[in-house]
Design an enzyme around this catalytic site. Structure first.
Site, PDB file in Angstrom:
ATOM      1  CB  CYS A 120       3.355   4.615   5.381  1.00  0.00           C
ATOM      2  SG  CYS A 120       3.331   4.378   3.596  1.00  0.00           S
ATOM      3  CB  ALA A 152       0.715   1.680   2.378  1.00  0.00           C
ATOM      4  NE  ARG A 187      -4.947  -4.217  -0.336  1.00  0.00           N
ATOM      5  CZ  ARG A 187      -6.004  -3.542  -0.806  1.00  0.00           C
ATOM      6  NH1 ARG A 187      -5.975  -3.016  -2.007  1.00  0.00           N
ATOM      7  NH2 ARG A 187      -7.071  -3.402  -0.069  1.00  0.00           N
ATOM      8  CG  HIS A 245      -7.803   2.955   5.143  1.00  0.00           C
ATOM      9  ND1 HIS A 245      -7.752   2.230   6.302  1.00  0.00           N
ATOM     10  CD2 HIS A 245      -7.057   2.286   4.248  1.00  0.00           C
ATOM     11  CE1 HIS A 245      -7.001   1.158   6.117  1.00  0.00           C
ATOM     12  NE2 HIS A 245      -6.569   1.170   4.872  1.00  0.00           N
TER      13      HIS A 245
HETATM   14 FE1  CFM Z   1      -9.756  -3.488   5.163  1.00  0.00          FE
HETATM   15 FE2  CFM Z   1      -8.218  -5.099   6.102  1.00  0.00          FE
HETATM   16 FE3  CFM Z   1      -7.355  -2.789   5.046  1.00  0.00          FE
HETATM   17 FE4  CFM Z   1      -8.400  -4.756   3.506  1.00  0.00          FE
HETATM   18 FE5  CFM Z   1      -5.911  -5.687   3.019  1.00  0.00          FE
HETATM   19 FE6  CFM Z   1      -5.749  -5.975   5.642  1.00  0.00          FE
HETATM   20 FE7  CFM Z   1      -4.881  -3.722   4.557  1.00  0.00          FE
HETATM   21 MO1  CFM Z   1      -3.588  -5.933   4.191  1.00  0.00          MO
HETATM   22  S1  CFM Z   1      -9.748  -5.644   4.830  1.00  0.00           S
HETATM   23  S2  CFM Z   1      -8.670  -2.647   3.475  1.00  0.00           S
HETATM   24  S3  CFM Z   1      -7.680  -5.823   1.773  1.00  0.00           S
HETATM   25  S4  CFM Z   1      -8.408  -3.151   6.836  1.00  0.00           S
HETATM   26  S5  CFM Z   1      -5.343  -7.358   4.126  1.00  0.00           S
HETATM   27  S6  CFM Z   1      -7.223  -6.586   7.219  1.00  0.00           S
HETATM   28  S7  CFM Z   1      -4.028  -4.826   6.123  1.00  0.00           S
HETATM   29  S8  CFM Z   1      -4.260  -4.404   2.639  1.00  0.00           S
HETATM   30  S9  CFM Z   1      -5.438  -1.702   4.865  1.00  0.00           S
END
Ligand code: CFM
Length: 550
Positions: free
Chosen positions: A68, A71, A102, A203
């Site tokens: 989500c 997260a 994580r 993000h």
């Molecule tokens: Fe970038 Fe990723 Fe992500 Fe990531 Fe991660 Fe991920 Fe993620 Mo899990 S590199 S920041 S450290 S997009 S592994 S492939 S899914 S937490 S949001």
């Protein structure tokens, strides 16, 4: 169910079957669903990637891998910073499930350095707070956190109910900043879980918050003046950032801040004094790179230190950017030195890995990056995809102008950034940038996952559980890379699963030492005979029976 001995191993045969597979799977869905999923399942086509549907809502009823918005904001981007107290405003589950799962690590410099990562801060909202409002409880939580820890910064993260009942976390942040006084920094995020179609929205919201509340608050130029860089989109999972810090230090590169692995408030505040931004995870942090370029004049390049060759490439790019003979030589010396052990281990591992098949379905960048490591191991990635990548992460940034902005994207605040009046400073002249480009250096560019994948291999966005089962049944990959939600289902089918989110118990996998770790772990997984012996419970019994334990 799966006879691992009769799997087809010829890559050409496999590729011919992939198209067929795609159609077979889609047909099984109800008509409307089938039409929609067809747009997210495509075949790669070398340098001409087809258009893929991405960053749209998951169809209700489909079991998705996604997380989500909360997260993405709290867990992913802000979570790894050790000296911010991150308070989850919401029911306890949201805080609990984003607590240390994580495996992002951090290393305080001494015992006076704050480290709040082992803690879980939550307002633990109850029914009565939902009915009568939770702002007072949030204020109380901030007071309590401040009295106990006296942190430099407190961040508040909104969960779904907060948005639904209308608690104003930004007002509370302002109020508490005034009440506590001093130079404490308190800020809130409207990152309710439902705000976007996935963690990707989180993000973006986090990037905006970083820029508004942290970046650029401290102008002091610290440390060595030469080769000042930031690494964006590196979150120190399993110690990745530690390995990259080690390599940079060895080369004499001054890594000011990684966003946000092993980071501190001060590193963010001071990051705008760097001369180059390197973007590792494009999906989660390209917004910060763009904003810092506009405001402060720092160019950004895409780097990819997953895989030994890719790490060497990154170092060479940094050296090329600064164009200093001393650095160029040092980088070559370090690469040569590091590669000795890399080659030894790789040679050993390749005895058992060459020709094996991998599938990668993770996040928004690793499904791409880890293909380099598999390539080094001589393995083929026959299917891959992101959970929440956008079209640019698949097809490259050149498609950005053609991406349709839908209602879900409009839901996320776009902040307008302008050139900083006093602190904007171009790091290179136009001519210098042009000369670098002529040498093949690319600024503000990412080519996406598809151009790297072999022609005819499958690319699937937001893979469903059903599609995953079918992929495994048909192709019997030697290793499947995904996360905890997929892990045990896949392993019950007799296929080892490598978690590429938290690395299971492993890592680091970045840099040179990371590549060595990965080679060893994958060699062990694909070489283990035990997987052939595994029978899922339903293969031995007509039906599976269970009793309640309470
Ligand atoms: Fe970038 Fe990723 Fe992500 Fe990531 Fe991660 Fe991920 Fe993620 Mo899990 S590199 S920041 S450290 S997009 S592994 S492939 S899914 S937490 S949001």
């Amino acid at each position: 169910m799966i006879d691992k001995n009769d799997k087809p191993r010829n890559a050409d045969v496999l590729i011919a079957e992939l198209q067929e597979f795609r159609d077979e799977v889609i047909v099984k869905y109800p008509k409307k669903v089938s039409k929609k999923r067809a747009k997210s399942i495509v075949l790669s086509d070398g340098d001409n990637p087809p258009q893929i549907q991405a960053n749209v809502r998951t169809i209700p009823g489909i079991i998705t891998q996604r997380g989500c918005t909360y997260a993405g904001c709290k867990g992913v981007v802000l979570g790894p910073t050790r000296d911010i107290i991150n308070i989850t405003h919401g029911p306890i589950g949201c805080g609990f499930y984003s607590w240390l799962t994580r495996r992002n690590q951090t290393k305080p410099v001494d015992e006076n350095d704050s480290n709040f990562i082992p803690y879980c801060f939550s307002t633990d909202m109850q029914d009565s707070n939902i009915v009568f409002g939770g702002e007072e409880k949030l204020k109380q939580a901030i007071r309590e956190a401040y009295e106990l820890f006296h942190p430099k910064a407190i961040a508040i993260f909104s969960t779904c109910p907060v948005g639904l009942i209308g608690d104003d976390v930004h007002r509370v942040a302002r109020h508490m900043k005034e009440e506590i006084g001093g130079d404490i920094n308190i800020f809130g995020f409207s990152c309710e879980g439902y705000r976007g179609v996935s963690q990707s929205a989180g993000h973006h919201i986090a990037n905006n918050g970083l820029f508004k509340n942290l970046i650029g608050r401290d102008d002091e130029v610290r440390g060595q003046l030469k080769y000042r860089v930031n690494l964006l989109g590196e979150y120190n999972i399993g110690g990745d950032a530690f390995e990259l810090e080690r390599i940079c230090e060895k080369c004499g590169i001054n890594l000011l801040a990684s966003f946000s692995g092993n980071s501190t408030v001060q590193k963010f505040e001071n990051a705008h004094t760097a001369d180059l931004n390197m973007v590792m995870c494009h999906r989660s942090i390209n917004y910060v790179a763009e904003m810092m370029e506009t405001a402060f004049g720092i160019p950004w390049i895409k780097v990819q230190p997953i895989g030994a060759n890719s790490t060497a490439k990154m170092l060479r790019k940094i050296a090329q950017y600064f164009g200093d003979k001393e650095l160029i030589d040092k980088v070559e010396e370090v690469i040569a030195e590091e590669m000795i052990e890399v080659k030894e281990v790789l040679e050993q591992a390749r005895k058992r890995t060459v020709g094996k098949l991998a599938m990668l379905f993770v996040g928004g960048s690793r499904a791409h990056h880890y293909q380099d490591l598999f390539e080094e191991l001589g393995m083929t990635t026959i299917a891959a995809g992101y959970e929440f990548g956008h079209r640019d992460d698949y097809e490259g940034r050149s498609v950005i102008p053609t991406i349709q902005i839908d209602a879900d994207s409009r839901n996320i605040e776009e902040i307008s950034v302008t050139q900083d009046e006093t602190r904007y400073r171009p790091r290179k002249t136009e001519e210098e940038l042009k000369a670098l480009e002529a040498e093949g250096m690319e600024f503000s560019e990412y080519h996406g996952i598809m151009k790297q994948m072999e022609k005819g291999t499958l690319v699937i966005d937001d893979l469903s559980h059903y599609e995953m089962d079918k992929l495994i049944e048909k192709y019997k990959p030697d290793v499947f890379c995904a996360g905890i939600k997929e892990k045990f289902c896949v392993q019950k089918m007799g296929i080892p699963l490598k978690q590429l989110h938290n690395y299971d118990v492993g890592g680091p996998y970045a840099g040179f030492q990371g590549a060595i770790n990965f080679y060893k772990d994958i060699e062990m997984m694909v070489g283990a005979a035990i997987w052939k012996e595994i029978k899922a419970p339903w293969e031995n019994e007509d039906y599976v029976e269970a009793t309640f334990v309470y």
